[in-house]
Structures are given as C-alpha cells and as structure tokens.
Design a protein around this motif. Sequence first.
Motif, PDB file in Angstrom:
ATOM      1  N   LYS A   1       1.043  -1.195  -0.014  1.00  0.00           N
ATOM      2  CA  LYS A   1       0.002  -0.150  -0.019  1.00  0.00           C
ATOM      3  C   LYS A   1       1.082   1.261  -0.136  1.00  0.00           C
ATOM      4  CE  LYS A   1      -1.620  -0.858   3.997  1.00  0.00           C
ATOM      5  NZ  LYS A   1      -1.475  -2.210   5.021  1.00  0.00           N
ATOM      6  N   PRO A   2       0.401   2.288  -0.634  1.00  0.00           N
ATOM      7  CA  PRO A   2       1.195   3.432  -0.514  1.00  0.00           C
ATOM      8  C   PRO A   2       1.745   3.838   0.904  1.00  0.00           C
ATOM      9  CG  PRO A   2      -0.501   3.941  -1.978  1.00  0.00           C
ATOM     10  CD  PRO A   2      -0.679   2.634  -1.328  1.00  0.00           C
ATOM     11  N   GLU A   3       1.161   3.727   1.860  1.00  0.00           N
ATOM     12  CA  GLU A   3       1.462   3.974   3.296  1.00  0.00           C
ATOM     13  C   GLU A   3       2.520   3.111   3.967  1.00  0.00           C
ATOM     14  OE1 GLU A   3      -1.783   3.422   2.285  1.00  0.00           O
ATOM     15  OE2 GLU A   3      -2.219   5.810   2.240  1.00  0.00           O
ATOM     16  N   ASP A   4       2.938   1.829   3.093  1.00  0.00           N
ATOM     17  CA  ASP A   4       3.974   1.014   3.492  1.00  0.00           C
ATOM     18  C   ASP A   4       5.461   2.049   3.080  1.00  0.00           C
ATOM     19  OD1 ASP A   4       2.464  -1.198   4.334  1.00  0.00           O
ATOM     20  OD2 ASP A   4       2.403  -1.743   2.345  1.00  0.00           O
ATOM     21  N   LEU A   5       5.257   2.816   2.374  1.00  0.00           N
ATOM     22  CA  LEU A   5       6.383   3.715   1.862  1.00  0.00           C
ATOM     23  C   LEU A   5       7.020   4.905   2.867  1.00  0.00           C
ATOM     24  CD1 LEU A   5       8.126   2.385  -0.536  1.00  0.00           C
ATOM     25  CD2 LEU A   5       5.781   2.062  -0.871  1.00  0.00           C
ATOM     26  N   VAL A   6       5.667   5.067   3.649  1.00  0.00           N
ATOM     27  CA  VAL A   6       6.041   6.297   4.511  1.00  0.00           C
ATOM     28  C   VAL A   6       7.196   6.185   5.717  1.00  0.00           C
ATOM     29  CG1 VAL A   6       4.930   7.914   6.243  1.00  0.00           C
ATOM     30  CG2 VAL A   6       3.703   6.991   4.166  1.00  0.00           C
ATOM     31  N   GLY A   7       7.390   5.106   6.268  1.00  0.00           N
ATOM     32  CA  GLY A   7       8.105   5.033   7.298  1.00  0.00           C
ATOM     33  C   GLY A   7       9.598   4.845   6.745  1.00  0.00           C
ATOM     34  N   PRO A   8       9.952   4.099   5.593  1.00  0.00           N
ATOM     35  CA  PRO A   8      11.070   4.170   5.068  1.00  0.00           C
ATOM     36  C   PRO A   8      11.544   5.679   4.805  1.00  0.00           C
ATOM     37  CG  PRO A   8      10.039   2.246   4.053  1.00  0.00           C
ATOM     38  CD  PRO A   8       9.068   2.922   5.091  1.00  0.00           C
ATOM     39  N   ALA A   9      10.494   6.272   4.015  1.00  0.00           N
ATOM     40  CA  ALA A   9      10.799   7.594   3.532  1.00  0.00           C
ATOM     41  C   ALA A   9      11.152   8.625   4.801  1.00  0.00           C
ATOM     42  CB  ALA A   9       9.921   8.089   2.664  1.00  0.00           C
ATOM     43  N   VAL A  10      10.309   8.533   5.507  1.00  0.00           N
ATOM     44  CA  VAL A  10      10.786   9.283   6.977  1.00  0.00           C
ATOM     45  C   VAL A  10      11.953   9.220   7.627  1.00  0.00           C
ATOM     46  CG1 VAL A  10       9.831   9.919   9.012  1.00  0.00           C
ATOM     47  CG2 VAL A  10       8.204   9.758   7.206  1.00  0.00           C
ATOM     48  N   PHE A  11      12.415   7.893   7.581  1.00  0.00           N
ATOM     49  CA  PHE A  11      13.759   7.283   8.235  1.00  0.00           C
ATOM     50  C   PHE A  11      14.815   7.991   7.403  1.00  0.00           C
ATOM     51  CE2 PHE A  11      17.217   4.198   7.456  1.00  0.00           C
ATOM     52  CZ  PHE A  11      17.819   4.660   8.715  1.00  0.00           C
ATOM     53  N   LEU A  12      14.819   7.973   5.794  1.00  0.00           N
ATOM     54  CA  LEU A  12      15.857   8.500   5.203  1.00  0.00           C
ATOM     55  C   LEU A  12      15.877  10.016   5.021  1.00  0.00           C
ATOM     56  CD1 LEU A  12      15.706   5.657   2.271  1.00  0.00           C
ATOM     57  CD2 LEU A  12      17.378   6.239   3.893  1.00  0.00           C
ATOM     58  N   ALA A  13      14.768  10.506   5.430  1.00  0.00           N
ATOM     59  CA  ALA A  13      14.672  12.208   5.323  1.00  0.00           C
ATOM     60  C   ALA A  13      15.010  12.593   6.692  1.00  0.00           C
ATOM     61  CB  ALA A  13      13.019  12.564   5.167  1.00  0.00           C
ATOM     62  N   SER A  14      14.930  11.770   7.721  1.00  0.00           N
ATOM     63  CA  SER A  14      14.995  12.351   9.240  1.00  0.00           C
ATOM     64  C   SER A  14      16.853  12.193   9.580  1.00  0.00           C
ATOM     65  CB  SER A  14      14.295  11.499  10.089  1.00  0.00           C
ATOM     66  OG  SER A  14      14.981  10.229  10.423  1.00  0.00           O
ATOM     67  N   ASP A  15      17.009  12.865  11.012  1.00  0.00           N
ATOM     68  CA  ASP A  15      18.257  12.748  11.176  1.00  0.00           C
ATOM     69  C   ASP A  15      18.580  11.367  11.898  1.00  0.00           C
ATOM     70  OD1 ASP A  15      18.443  15.485  10.537  1.00  0.00           O
ATOM     71  OD2 ASP A  15      18.252  16.087  12.438  1.00  0.00           O
ATOM     72  N   MET A  16      17.577  10.365  11.862  1.00  0.00           N
ATOM     73  CA  MET A  16      17.863   9.008  12.352  1.00  0.00           C
ATOM     74  C   MET A  16      18.717   8.330  11.214  1.00  0.00           C
ATOM     75  SD  MET A  16      15.519   7.939  14.928  1.00  0.00           S
ATOM     76  CE  MET A  16      14.938   6.240  14.376  1.00  0.00           C
ATOM     77  N   SER A  17      18.554   8.890   9.944  1.00  0.00           N
ATOM     78  CA  SER A  17      19.564   8.186   8.984  1.00  0.00           C
ATOM     79  C   SER A  17      20.832   9.101   8.553  1.00  0.00           C
ATOM     80  CB  SER A  17      18.881   7.765   7.894  1.00  0.00           C
ATOM     81  OG  SER A  17      18.127   9.108   7.439  1.00  0.00           O
ATOM     82  N   GLN A  18      21.399   9.947   9.575  1.00  0.00           N
ATOM     83  CA  GLN A  18      22.480  10.806   9.381  1.00  0.00           C
ATOM     84  C   GLN A  18      23.701  10.273   8.793  1.00  0.00           C
ATOM     85  OE1 GLN A  18      23.061  12.901  12.915  1.00  0.00           O
ATOM     86  NE2 GLN A  18      24.049  11.227  13.962  1.00  0.00           N
ATOM     87  N   TYR A  19      23.950   8.979   8.880  1.00  0.00           N
ATOM     88  CA  TYR A  19      25.312   8.310   8.265  1.00  0.00           C
ATOM     89  C   TYR A  19      24.833   7.592   7.147  1.00  0.00           C
ATOM     90  CZ  TYR A  19      30.149   6.901   8.515  1.00  0.00           C
ATOM     91  OH  TYR A  19      31.444   6.642   8.106  1.00  0.00           O
ATOM     92  N   VAL A  20      23.704   7.824   6.620  1.00  0.00           N
ATOM     93  CA  VAL A  20      23.467   6.574   5.475  1.00  0.00           C
ATOM     94  C   VAL A  20      23.250   7.626   4.243  1.00  0.00           C
ATOM     95  CG1 VAL A  20      21.430   5.145   4.641  1.00  0.00           C
ATOM     96  CG2 VAL A  20      21.707   5.812   7.129  1.00  0.00           C
ATOM     97  N   THR A  21      24.092   7.226   3.267  1.00  0.00           N
ATOM     98  CA  THR A  21      24.205   7.773   2.055  1.00  0.00           C
ATOM     99  C   THR A  21      24.611   6.975   1.078  1.00  0.00           C
ATOM    100  OG1 THR A  21      24.441   9.891   0.776  1.00  0.00           O
ATOM    101  CG2 THR A  21      26.258   8.899   1.870  1.00  0.00           C
ATOM    102  N   GLY A  22      23.986   7.036  -0.101  1.00  0.00           N
ATOM    103  CA  GLY A  22      24.461   5.906  -1.287  1.00  0.00           C
ATOM    104  C   GLY A  22      23.868   4.618  -1.277  1.00  0.00           C
ATOM    105  N   ALA A  23      22.723   4.606  -0.067  1.00  0.00           N
ATOM    106  CA  ALA A  23      22.111   3.293   0.252  1.00  0.00           C
ATOM    107  C   ALA A  23      20.826   3.010  -0.629  1.00  0.00           C
ATOM    108  CB  ALA A  23      21.936   3.376   1.425  1.00  0.00           C
ATOM    109  N   SER A  24      20.408   1.848  -0.848  1.00  0.00           N
ATOM    110  CA  SER A  24      19.094   1.607  -1.395  1.00  0.00           C
ATOM    111  C   SER A  24      18.320   0.788  -0.557  1.00  0.00           C
ATOM    112  CB  SER A  24      19.260   0.983  -2.675  1.00  0.00           C
ATOM    113  OG  SER A  24      20.207  -0.223  -2.552  1.00  0.00           O
TER     114      SER A  24
END
Length: 253
Positions: A218-241
């Motif tokens: 469902k579209p809502e299944d993408l919200v958590g992953p997008a918020v994580f990558l948008a947020s400072d929770m993922s501050q050392y994550v780049t170039g990832a998939s």
Amino acid sequence: MLLKGKTVMVTGGSSGIGQAIAIGAAREGADVAFSYWGSDEGALKTKEAILETGQKALAISGDVALPESAISFVQETVEVLGKVDVFVSNAGICPFHSFLDMPAEIFERTMRVNLHGAYYMVQAAANQMVAQKTGGSIIAISSISALVGGEYQTHYTPTKAGLLSLMQSTAIALGKHNIRCNAILPGTIETEINRDDLADASKRSYMEARTPLGRLGKPEDLVGPAVFLASDMSQYVTGASLLVDGGMFVNLQ
Ligand SMILES: NC(=O)C1=CN([C@@H]2O[C@H](COP(=O)(O)OP(=O)(O)OC[C@H]3O[C@@H](n4cnc5c(N)ncnc54)[C@H](OP(=O)(O)O)[C@@H]3O)[C@@H](O)[C@H]2O)C=CC1
Ligand SMILES: C[C@H](O)[C@@H]1OC(=O)[C@H](O)[C@@H]1O
C-alpha cells in the motif's frame, strides 16, 4: 516528530506513493511542497490532508519532464516555505507496452518523465541545499525494477536503474555538502500506475504469491522508510538503497 522544523519537497504528490509520503511527512512535523501534473482533485486531497496536520502545504502543477519545472518548483517552495531540507523524487509513469513494437514516443516520454525529470529536479534541489549550507536529504523512488526486468517494462526498468545509479553518484558529488542521497525500491504497490495491470486476476495472484508477506504493498508502506531516510535518524546513511517489497525480490521459489 521526526521531521519537525523541516521543509520537504515531493514530486508527484497528487496520488499513490508520493501522496502518502507528502502527508506522512506532514504528520511528522514537516511543511510540505509537492508537485503534480494532471490530477487537480488528487492534489487538493493531499493539500487538505497536510493542512489538517497543522503544517504548511504548497501544491505546484508542472510537467516534471521539463527542466524549467524543476527551477520553478524549487523557487516557489523557497519563496513560500523558506527553504528545502528534504527532496523526494517520486513522479513517474509506467505505460506497459511490448518491446518489439514500442512506439518511440512512449519510450521517450517515459525516459523524460522518470529519469530526465528526476535528474533536473534533484539538481535544482541540491543547488538550493548547497546555497543554504544546511545539508539535506535527497530520496529517489526507484523500484525493485532497478534490479529485475519486466517483459512490458523495457522502457521503464532502465529509468529505475538509472535513478538508483543517480543516487549513488550524487551521494558522492554531494557528500562534501552533507547532503545525503538514497534510493527507495518499492515492490508492487497498488496505485493508479498499475490499476489496469492488476485488474488481470491471474497477474494479481501471481504478484501476491511471489510476496512472502502475502499481500501487495500500500502507498502507506513507503512512509516509514521515506521518513527514516529524510530524518536525522539516518544521518550516516548515504548512497544506500532500501527495498520495500514485502520480500518479493528474494523469493525465487
Ligand atoms: N506502484 C508501484 O508498484 C511502484 C511504483 N514505483 C514508482 O513510484 C513512483 C510513484 O508511482 P505511484 O504512486 O505508484 O503512481 P501514481 O500514478 O499513483 O502517481 C504518480 C504521480 O506522479 C505524478 N506524475 C506523473 N507524470 C508526471 C509529470 N509528467 N509531471 C509531474 N508529475 C507527474 C502524478 O501526477 P498527476 O496524476 O497529477 O499527473 C502522480 O502524482 C513512480 O516513480 C513509480 O515508478 C516504484 C515501484 C513500484
Ligand atoms: C507499475 C508496476 O506495477 C510496478 O512498478 C514497478 O516499478 C514495479 O515493476 C511494480 O510492479
């Protein structure tokens, strides 16, 4: 609230995955600007849902395939919302068609919307983030189709592989500016893009059966992953998939 104080931009926010991410970002405390092309009704729904959260909303209509749309989307966002912290490149099309008789206009339009459009948008957002000197997060909605093919998607899967590659290269180009670039790879998510394709009952059951979690996304299944990558929770994550596919990709038999 994971995105409090941030301004998030999303392309293709009038429907499906982009709509869910735009509303989900607002629920996490972000002001949200989104673009769309034809669906005024869908855009209004997104805008109202964002405003209901108490955050600011900006809806901009424009064809993502045109380089000038990227410039004006970023400029208007900065004029109205003040800055850009997160950019989600999501707008896309997938007009299913067989390979041997692929009309040039379908091939070229798919490339222009999905890949060229994303390139110009990401470039415009990145320039704004660099000028702000505040870093940022860029997320491209690629696809499981970046990793596997599709008989009726020979024009589409290269655009999704291209987006994955774009995030890898921009992660390198923009790391010095503390701008992180990552790709989300959704599996099969029920939206307008595949309404006709999934109307075929045998195709639908095949896709469901391939998914270890037992259902389509469902579209809502993408919200958590997008918020994580948008947020400072993922501050050392780049170039990832990040595959968000219910396990479909790893299921050979
Ligand atoms: N659904 C799925 O199974 C999967 C989808 N994806 C990707 O997710 C992204 C979103 O797709 P999804 O939510 O499923 O599809 P939808 O058709 O529901 O949404 C597509 C969005 O893109 C916008 N859009 C399309 N063309 C243009 C354009 N030329 N200019 C500006 N905006 C445009 C649409 O706006 P409007 O309607 O106003 O024209 C709409 O907001 C796409 O990139 C798709 O490839 C990836 C993997 C799986
Ligand atoms: C449109 C497709 O149903 C969808 O989009 C993709 O990227 C995957 O191929 C999904 O199946």
